[in-house]
Write a protein that holds these residues in place. Structure first.
Motif, short mmCIF file in Angstrom:
data_model
loop_
_atom_site.label_atom_id
_atom_site.label_comp_id
_atom_site.label_asym_id
_atom_site.label_seq_id
_atom_site.Cartn_x
_atom_site.Cartn_y
_atom_site.Cartn_z
N SER A 135 1.18 -1.02 -0.25
CA SER A 135 -0.13 -0.12 -0.06
C SER A 135 1.13 1.15 0.58
O SER A 135 1.32 1.30 -0.98
CB SER A 135 -1.25 0.30 1.31
OG SER A 135 -2.18 0.86 1.65
N GLN A 136 0.75 2.32 1.29
CA GLN A 136 1.80 3.16 0.74
C GLN A 136 3.12 3.02 0.80
O GLN A 136 3.97 3.76 0.99
CB GLN A 136 1.39 3.98 2.15
CG GLN A 136 2.44 5.02 2.79
CD GLN A 136 2.25 6.04 3.88
OE1 GLN A 136 2.74 6.29 4.57
NE2 GLN A 136 0.90 6.69 3.91
N GLY A 137 3.15 1.91 1.47
CA GLY A 137 5.04 1.39 1.23
C GLY A 137 5.96 1.15 -0.02
O GLY A 137 6.45 1.74 -0.20
N GLY A 138 4.40 0.94 -0.85
CA GLY A 138 5.03 0.67 -2.29
C GLY A 138 5.57 2.85 -2.76
O GLY A 138 6.05 2.95 -4.31
N TRP A 139 5.06 3.52 -2.02
CA TRP A 139 5.53 4.73 -2.70
C TRP A 139 6.66 4.68 -1.93
O TRP A 139 8.05 6.01 -1.84
CB TRP A 139 4.87 6.08 -1.95
CG TRP A 139 3.29 6.41 -2.69
CD1 TRP A 139 3.85 6.78 -3.83
CD2 TRP A 139 2.92 6.69 -2.17
NE1 TRP A 139 2.71 7.24 -4.61
CE2 TRP A 139 1.36 7.51 -3.59
CE3 TRP A 139 1.58 6.47 -1.28
CZ2 TRP A 139 0.44 8.07 -3.08
CZ3 TRP A 139 0.30 6.90 -1.40
CH2 TRP A 139 -0.53 7.29 -2.63
N VAL A 140 6.83 4.21 -0.66
CA VAL A 140 8.03 4.81 0.61
C VAL A 140 9.49 3.78 0.56
O VAL A 140 10.87 3.97 0.00
CB VAL A 140 8.16 4.60 1.88
CG1 VAL A 140 8.97 4.16 2.59
CG2 VAL A 140 6.80 5.30 2.23
N ALA A 141 9.23 2.62 0.02
CA ALA A 141 10.22 1.10 -0.38
C ALA A 141 10.92 1.60 -1.91
O ALA A 141 12.47 1.72 -1.37
CB ALA A 141 9.63 -0.07 -0.77
N PRO A 142 10.22 1.97 -3.04
CA PRO A 142 11.06 2.37 -3.79
C PRO A 142 11.75 3.00 -3.60
O PRO A 142 13.35 3.07 -3.94
CB PRO A 142 10.48 2.30 -5.00
CG PRO A 142 9.15 1.80 -4.38
CD PRO A 142 9.10 2.29 -3.15
N ARG A 143 12.04 4.84 -3.12
CA ARG A 143 12.33 5.60 -2.74
C ARG A 143 13.66 5.27 -1.17
O ARG A 143 14.64 5.41 -1.92
CB ARG A 143 11.75 6.68 -1.46
CG ARG A 143 13.07 8.04 -1.57
CD ARG A 143 12.81 8.91 -2.77
NE ARG A 143 13.33 9.72 -2.65
CZ ARG A 143 15.21 9.89 -2.70
NH1 ARG A 143 16.27 9.60 -3.22
NH2 ARG A 143 15.34 11.61 -2.05
N ALA A 144 13.62 4.56 -0.97
CA ALA A 144 14.77 3.51 0.56
C ALA A 144 15.79 3.93 -0.49
O ALA A 144 16.44 3.32 0.25
CB ALA A 144 13.65 2.62 1.21
N ALA A 145 15.58 2.41 -1.73
CA ALA A 145 16.47 1.83 -2.38
C ALA A 145 17.26 2.85 -3.01
O ALA A 145 18.40 2.38 -3.31
CB ALA A 145 15.72 0.68 -3.43
N THR A 146 16.85 4.07 -3.40
CA THR A 146 18.10 4.34 -4.16
C THR A 146 18.41 5.60 -2.17
O THR A 146 19.80 6.22 -2.59
CB THR A 146 17.30 5.80 -4.65
OG1 THR A 146 15.75 6.79 -3.22
CG2 THR A 146 16.16 5.13 -5.52
N LEU A 147 18.45 5.43 -1.07
CA LEU A 147 19.20 5.72 -0.92
C LEU A 147 20.45 5.12 0.42
O LEU A 147 20.83 5.12 1.40
CB LEU A 147 18.49 6.16 0.83
CG LEU A 147 17.06 7.61 0.35
CD1 LEU A 147 15.79 7.74 1.01
CD2 LEU A 147 17.89 8.70 -0.12
N THR A 148 20.08 3.47 0.14
CA THR A 148 20.66 2.63 0.76
C THR A 148 21.24 1.47 -0.55
O THR A 148 19.65 1.25 -1.53
CB THR A 148 21.02 2.28 2.11
OG1 THR A 148 21.54 1.03 2.69
CG2 THR A 148 19.56 0.91 2.22
N PRO A 149 22.00 0.90 -0.78
CA PRO A 149 22.09 -0.26 -1.29
C PRO A 149 21.58 -1.22 -1.30
O PRO A 149 21.21 -1.97 -0.28
CB PRO A 149 23.37 -0.70 -1.28
CG PRO A 149 24.41 0.23 -0.92
CD PRO A 149 23.38 0.97 -0.25
N ALA A 150 20.44 -1.56 -2.63
CA ALA A 150 19.71 -2.42 -2.55
C ALA A 150 19.39 -3.47 -3.59
O ALA A 150 19.59 -2.79 -4.71
CB ALA A 150 18.36 -1.97 -2.26
N ASP A 151 19.43 -4.74 -2.85
CA ASP A 151 19.02 -5.51 -4.52
C ASP A 151 17.57 -5.90 -5.55
O ASP A 151 17.91 -6.15 -5.74
CB ASP A 151 19.77 -7.09 -4.36
CG ASP A 151 20.96 -7.02 -3.42
OD1 ASP A 151 21.96 -6.67 -4.28
OD2 ASP A 151 21.38 -7.44 -2.24
N PHE A 152 16.90 -5.48 -4.28
CA PHE A 152 15.38 -5.48 -5.31
C PHE A 152 14.23 -4.63 -4.47
O PHE A 152 14.74 -4.27 -3.10
CB PHE A 152 15.14 -6.90 -4.62
CG PHE A 152 14.81 -7.55 -3.79
CD1 PHE A 152 13.82 -6.84 -2.61
CD2 PHE A 152 15.64 -8.30 -3.14
CE1 PHE A 152 13.17 -7.61 -1.32
CE2 PHE A 152 15.73 -8.86 -1.75
CZ PHE A 152 14.46 -8.47 -0.97
#
Length: 421
Positions: A197-214
């Motif tokens: 839900s709202q995490g769909g706005w938050v999670a992709p942005r978080a993955a640009t702030l720290t290395p993430a594989d998916f």
């Protein structure tokens, strides 16, 4: 008097035993020999001492339900005559700092030490309840994934003020992944985020702030909160069988309320009054809600000037958030799962945006589960059009688990994999 066979007589006696006299169910995740599982947890929606159960295939309910497909024992549960044993997760409490606040979390690890085991941080939605001890974390861990769940700021045991500011929440999620990684030296492979839900706005942005594989997202939006409001109203008028004129009118209403929101309720009243005049005499407009526009239209201008911002704009929401731009900055592979009949987060704009990004070469996997509402719930519809959730659709939890592990294949319930044309 009719005499029952011994087996039926025993069953009749068993079913007549009051629920309180049967063995108590213990909160845990229970696994079948073939890898299937069911999660049992306390829930505010279930009267204690009963527990909420959730199977991998989406069946859910209360252990006190007469038709519950399980029976509890002292050290296992019985599912269709088969003993399912509890999974011995390792659960480690943790705290971590983010933007001036101390946040509270728990790391859940499946048994064993697999150096390539994936790690996922659960980024929850707009709710204020704690995800710690909830169904989703254990449902992921039961599929062989290390899981970090945490209380978002201002909820549970975390410090700070509750907010819906995506940038601040993304910083928190990035800090959560950093913390989880530090707790798993030599015990993790690919690591990333899941957001619902709202995490769909938050999670992709978080993955640009720290290395993430998916990044994996369920029933989220690639649209701004303003666009969400408009799409909800369009969905409402379509469900009511109204035509294009009604769609255009709620579009103008959304534009007018957007001007109010973006100006902190200082501008946009003339446009809102013009839309109100169009709405006058149209009975169906009294039933329009959207995310916020229906209520705003029915408040007076004096009231909106006085308390509008306090009521609608007190959580630092980024009303015109550019979700597409955020996804364009994302380098990690992305899974997005859509609920085909989502009333809270209508999928039309999101679907088009995701397939557009895929056609541009972004690594985006898009799945759609038909006949499901927000939360990936199947539902029944009452005569008045209201819906009652029945279960999470079959295949959804397994799809998330397999994709996070990098092993998707076969079918996932009724899921349709979408591709650009």
């Amino acid at each position: 008097m009719k005499i029952l066979p011994p087996a039926l007589a025993f069953l009749a006696v068993f079913l007549s035993v009051p629920a309180w006299a049967q063995p108590a169910c213990h909160p845990a995740t229970y696994a079948a020999p073939d890898g299937d599982f069911v999660v049992l947890v306390p829930s505010p929606a279930v009267a204690a001492p009963a527990l909420r159960y959730q199977f991998r295939d989406g069946r859910r309910g209360a252990t006190s339900d007469p038709a519950a497909p399980l029976r509890c024992g002292a050290a296992s549960i019985d599912v269709q005559g088969q003993a399912w044993k509890p999974i011995a997760f390792r659960e480690t409490p943790a705290t971590f700092a983010s933007v001036g606040s101390r946040l509270n979390g728990v790391l859940i690890e499946p048994p064993g030490d697999d150096p390539q085991r994936p790690l996922v941080v659960m980024v929850h939605g707009s709710e204020r309840s704690s995800p710690i001890g909830g169904l989703y974390g254990y449902a992921m861990a039961a599929q062989g994934i290390s899981v970090f769940v945490y209380d978002k700021r201002g909820t549970g045991a975390s410090e700070g003020e509750y907010t819906q500011n995506f940038e601040l929440l993304a910083s928190d999620a990035a800090a959560a992944l950093d913390k989880a990684r530090s707790m798993l030296p030599g015990r993790t492979g690919r690591a990333g985020f899941f957001g619902g839900s709202q995490g769909g706005w938050v999670a992709p942005r978080a993955a640009t702030l720290t290395p993430a594989d998916f990044v994996a997202v369920g029933f989220g939006l690639v649209a701004s909160p303003i666009e969400e409001d408009r799409e909800q109203m369009v969905s409402e008028v379509r469900a009511a069988g109204l035509g294009k004129d009604a769609e255009a009118l709620v579009g103008r209403l959304s534009e007018a309320t957007a001007a109010l929101l973006l100006s902190n309720f200082t501008e946009g009243y003339d446009a809102l009054d013009a839309v109100r005049r169009e709405m006058a005499g149209l009975a169906w407009t009294a039933r329009i809600e959207g995310e916020h526009s229906g209520v705003i239209a029915r408040m007076s201008n004096d009231e909106l000037r006085r308390v509008g911002r306090a009521r609608f704009d007190n959580l630092e929401l980024i009303w015109d958030y550019d979700a597409v731009a955020a996804l364009r900055k994302l380098d990690a592979p992305l899974l997005w799962v859509l609920a085909g009949e989502d009333r809270e987060a209508p999928i039309e704009t999101t679907r088009g945006a995701l397939l557009g990004l895929a056609s541009e070469g972004k690594t985006v996997d898009v799945y759609l589960f038909p006949d499901t509402d927000h939360g990936m719930f199947e539902y029944t519809t009452a005569a008045d059009g209201s819906r009652r959730a029945t279960r999470i659709t079959d295949g959804y939890l397994k799809l998330l688990g397999d994709w996070i592990k990098g092993r998707t294949g076969g079918t996932y319930g009724r899921a349709e994999r979408l591709s650009p044309r």
